[in-house]
Design an enzyme around this catalytic site. Structure first.
Site, mmCIF file in Angstrom:
data_model
loop_
_atom_site.group_PDB
_atom_site.id
_atom_site.type_symbol
_atom_site.label_atom_id
_atom_site.label_comp_id
_atom_site.label_asym_id
_atom_site.label_seq_id
_atom_site.Cartn_x
_atom_site.Cartn_y
_atom_site.Cartn_z
ATOM 1 N N ASP A 47 -34.023 20.779 54.860
ATOM 2 C CA ASP A 47 -35.005 21.740 54.354
ATOM 3 C C ASP A 47 -35.731 21.136 53.158
ATOM 4 O O ASP A 47 -35.115 20.763 52.162
ATOM 5 C CB ASP A 47 -34.295 23.028 53.931
ATOM 6 N N TYR A 52 -41.775 20.669 46.643
ATOM 7 C CA TYR A 52 -40.673 19.854 46.127
ATOM 8 C C TYR A 52 -41.110 18.421 45.834
ATOM 9 O O TYR A 52 -40.404 17.698 45.129
ATOM 10 C CB TYR A 52 -39.503 19.805 47.120
ATOM 11 N N LYS A 77 -42.486 23.902 53.712
ATOM 12 C CA LYS A 77 -43.032 25.194 53.294
ATOM 13 C C LYS A 77 -44.436 25.034 52.696
ATOM 14 O O LYS A 77 -44.711 24.045 52.022
ATOM 15 C CB LYS A 77 -42.111 25.852 52.262
ATOM 16 N N HIS A 108 -43.975 29.762 51.407
ATOM 17 C CA HIS A 108 -42.913 29.579 50.413
ATOM 18 C C HIS A 108 -42.689 30.821 49.546
ATOM 19 O O HIS A 108 -41.555 31.162 49.213
ATOM 20 C CB HIS A 108 -43.252 28.372 49.540
#
Length: 259
Positions: A47, A52, A77, A108
């Site tokens: 994931d 990120y 996401k 997200h």
């Protein structure tokens, strides 16, 4: 070494392994090494998220391990502030991840705290065109999920939310299931008192760690769980939750920790 065959739950576009590797706050070489180590141990669910900043590192780990793309369930996401550039963001994610499709793509956070059925329609279009196998949301309320269903006739396949024994809410899980939405829990450990008596008692009974009990508790509730770690020994410990089960009484005792 425990059996690493991870149980799955069905999604419209293919089964999701109930235990995966979360990569939030894993950056640079740490992210690449963590994903690589996890894949070597037997993880087949990773994931990540555009936000990120580690999609390229995830891609490098996947390429280095040489595992068939279809054998790894890959999630990323859409950031809420990319709501006006959905397609462009998807193409950037696919390029960064070195793949022509995602197994799961999530919104997200609700953009501007709104459900945004128009953004949901963009995800549905991407799915229908074959870029994504299943689509869902993260951090959405039941009311916001209902708004998407009312506008489009389609529920998200997944809602990824913070979940732990402290967050346990049987009515919330039931509400998701009534709508056909799989719950995926993040931050399973940092929100939990690992010294709580029901957790410690179960750990003692099974000869495992309290953290393993918490992760196994998620699986007993059919909540997909994605603990993050960059330490190989912790990655292996987390995978060990596939090697035991909790009794209904143990699960019920841990449930009482919920607010």
């Amino acid at each position: 070494m425990p059996d690493t065959t991870t149980p799955t739950l069905p999604l419209p576009g293919g089964a999701i392994p109930v235990l995966g590797l979360g990569t939030w706050q894993s950056e640079g070489s740490d992210a690449e090494l963590a994903v690589s180590a996890a894949l070597q141990l037997g993880y087949r669910h990773v994931d990540t998220a555009t936000g990120y900043g580690n999609e390229a590192q995830v891609a490098r780990a996947l390429a280095t391990r040489g595992i068939d793309r279809d054998d790894v369930f890959l999630t990323t996401k859409l950031p809420p502030d990319h709501a006006d550039r959905v397609r462009q963001t998807l193409m950037e994610s696919l390029a960064a991840l070195g793949t022509d499709h995602l197994d799961l793509w999530l919104i997200h956070w609700p953009p501007g705290k709104q459900a945004r059925p128009d953004v949901w329609e963009e995800l549905r279009r991407a799915r229908d065109e074959g870029h994504v196998r299943s689509i869902g949301v993260s951090n959405y309320s039941i009311a916001q999920i209902d708004e998407l269903i009312a506008a489009t006739g389609e529920a998200p396949a997944v809602n990824q939310i913070p979940y732990s024994p402290v967050d346990h809410d049987a009515a919330l899980l039931a509400a998701h299931r009534e709508r056909g939405v799989v719950v995926e829990g993040y931050s399973p450990l940092k929100r939990t008192d690992l010294g709580a008596e029901p957790i410690v008692a179960a750990a003692r009974a099974h000869g495992v760690t309290p953290a393993q009990v918490v992760l196994r508790w998620h699986l007993e509730h059919d909540v997909v769980v994605i603990p993050k770690s960059v330490r190989p020994e912790r990655l292996e410990e987390n995978l060990g939750v596939l090697g035991f089960t909790l009794s209904p009484d143990e699960v019920a005792a841990i449930d009482t920790l919920g607010r």
